[in-house]
Enzyme design. Structure first.
Site, short mmCIF file in Angstrom:
data_model
loop_
_atom_site.label_atom_id
_atom_site.label_comp_id
_atom_site.label_asym_id
_atom_site.label_seq_id
_atom_site.Cartn_x
_atom_site.Cartn_y
_atom_site.Cartn_z
CG ASP A 10 -9.99 21.69 8.17
OD1 ASP A 10 -10.17 22.77 9.14
OD2 ASP A 10 -10.57 21.25 7.27
CD GLU B 180 -11.78 26.76 5.10
OE1 GLU B 180 -12.21 27.73 4.58
OE2 GLU B 180 -10.85 26.42 5.02
#
Ligand code: ZN
Ligand code: ZN
Length: 453
Positions: A127, A192
């Site tokens: 991400d 994350e």
């Protein structure tokens, strides 16, 4: 080897050992052709202004950058499809572990010749954080390459570069017919950037994680503007706190006593006075880096319903990052004092409160560190060891007792993670693959440790 010298302001100077178009990627000659639909930089510099095709690894990197794995709704399906293809190309198995609904960790595994030994983990998150597109020179998801070879895009530094560098290093090592004693796992994790709750934090407790039998992990680091590379052996603990201040409501025309805003003001003063002290400490000491002091930033304020209504409650939120040297219990007591001193009824709540302060040893007695640092030394790569100022998924890995090093092989580059116009020069990127081509074999060949079969 691997001396990328790139001057961004003046003319570009690049020196890299036989980098240009080394084609170790058999069967992928098609990649040497320019992508037809590739968006170009303004002024037609989309191919670096050299009129030649991208290096295949660069082309792959740019392709990955174009996947919109951006919060708040990351296209994780696109990333998984891409990773499936990578596993196929590498001829390695890929496992998918759904740690939470819609949140999948992908694991590509290259088995070692002695699978009983502990493995090496190469971790990256898929991400990326959102962009303020109006402040970017180019579309943040077009992976535009300018005439200097600078590739612009969200994730160029954090951390899609590292993902592709791992993959490309493995691809080349496999193509060379190499094998190593230890198994190598590449994990690709979601979420994350939003705290890792539905990503690594959950994954480390999963039986599939235990089954990886990890001995040592590499994860992301930060760019270094100079010649050195920075490596991170620990992190500050992220604490995200919301302080709730209740108060007496009333008409906006009166001197109402005990208002929420007066409490909020005292809270803000306490937190930001401490911020000033820490900033001063950092700025007046040569030997401190950002990772060695506590940062406090006020990031949200909430409350109120109308101009003329004094609200019954106001919230203020702070992002704090606390170095591993700070006693966390004492620090929380300090927060409690601030709250007590700001008025009646003030409460606080954490959205993030990491308390594990483990650091990975950077002594030669740590065989993993020794392998890592000796390999860098042999490559003439100089290292600066620091505490990571922000947070990465390494904190969850260290918290389950495993050694982890944060490292992104990016030098001669300003630190632009989460910033506008995040970029990475293609030569620096390519150089990083070579760094992993040396590091991965060294780590995967660390001799059996005491207690290992
Ligand atoms: Zn990151
Ligand atoms: Zn980040």
């Amino acid at each position: 080897m691997c001396q990328a010298r790139v001057k961004f302001e003046e003319q570009e100077v690049v020196t890299i050992r036989d980098l240009a178009f080394e084609n170790t990627r058999t069967g992928r000659t098609g990649d040497m052709l320019p992508d037809k639909d590739e968006p170009n930089a303004m002024g037609g510099g989309g191919q670096g202004g050299l009129g030649v095709a991208d290096h295949p690894s660069v082309s792959l990197f740019r392709e990955y950058l174009r996947l919109k794995t951006v919060h708040p709704e990351p296209d994780y399906d696109a990333a998984l499809k891409f990773l499936d293809r990578m596993a196929q190309e590498l001829e390695l198995p890929m496992k998918k572990v759904e740690v939470c609904p819609g949140r999948v960790v992908a694991i590509i595994t290259w088995a070692g010749t002695n699978p009983a030994l502990q493995s090496v983990l190469l971790n990256s998150h898929t991400d990326v954080v959102p962009v303020f597109q109006e402040s970017w020179k180019y579309d943040a998801f077009a992976a535009v390459k300018d005439p200097k070879g600078n590739i612009y895009g969200r994730g160029t530094q954090d951390m899609k570069s590292v993902t592709i560098q791992y993959i490309e290093a493995i691809r080349r090592l496999k193509a060379e017919g190499r094998r190593f004693a230890r198994t190598i796992h590449l994990t690709f994790v979601p979420d994350e950037e939003v705290g890792g709750h539905k990503g690594m934090e959950t994954f480390v407790k999963h039986p599939e994680f235990q089954a990886l039998n990890i001995g040592f992990a590499l994860d992301e680091g930060l760019a270094n503007p100079g010649e050195s590379f920075t490596v991170f052996y620990g992190e500050r603990c992220p604490w995200w706190i919301t302080v709730r201040c209740p108060g007496s409501p009333g008409h906006g025309s009166r001197f109402v006593e005990n208002t929420a805003a007066e409490k909020v003001r005292r809270i803000i003063n306490s937190f930001l006075d401490f911020r000033e002290q820490e900033k001063h400490r950092l700025n007046t000491s040569e030997c401190l880096t950002l990772g060695d002091v506590t940062t406090v930033n006020m990031t949200m304020v909430k409350g109120g319903v109308a101009y003329n209504v004094i609200p019954a409650e106001m919230d203020v939120s702070f992002d704090m990052r606390i170095p591993p040297t700070v006693n966390l219990q004492e620090f929380e007591e300090k927060i409690q004092q601030w709250c007590k001193g700001a008025g009646e009824g003030i409460t606080y709540q954490f959205a993030q409160k990491h308390t594990n302060q483990d650091r990975t040893s950077t002594a030669d007695s740590n065989p993993w560190w020794k392998a890592f640092s000796m390999t860098c030394k042999a490559m003439n790569v100089s290292l600066q060891t620091e505490i990571f100022p922000a947070a990465t998924d390494s904190r969850f890995i260290r918290a389950v007792g495993l050694p982890a090093i944060g490292f992104s092989p990016i030098n001669h580059t300003p630190i632009l993670l989460h910033d506008h116009n995040e970029f990475l020069n293609e030569q620096v990127f390519l150089c990083g693959i070579q760094v992993y081509q040396e590091l991965v074999p060294a780590l995967a060949s660390v001799p059996a440790l005491p207690g290992e079969v």
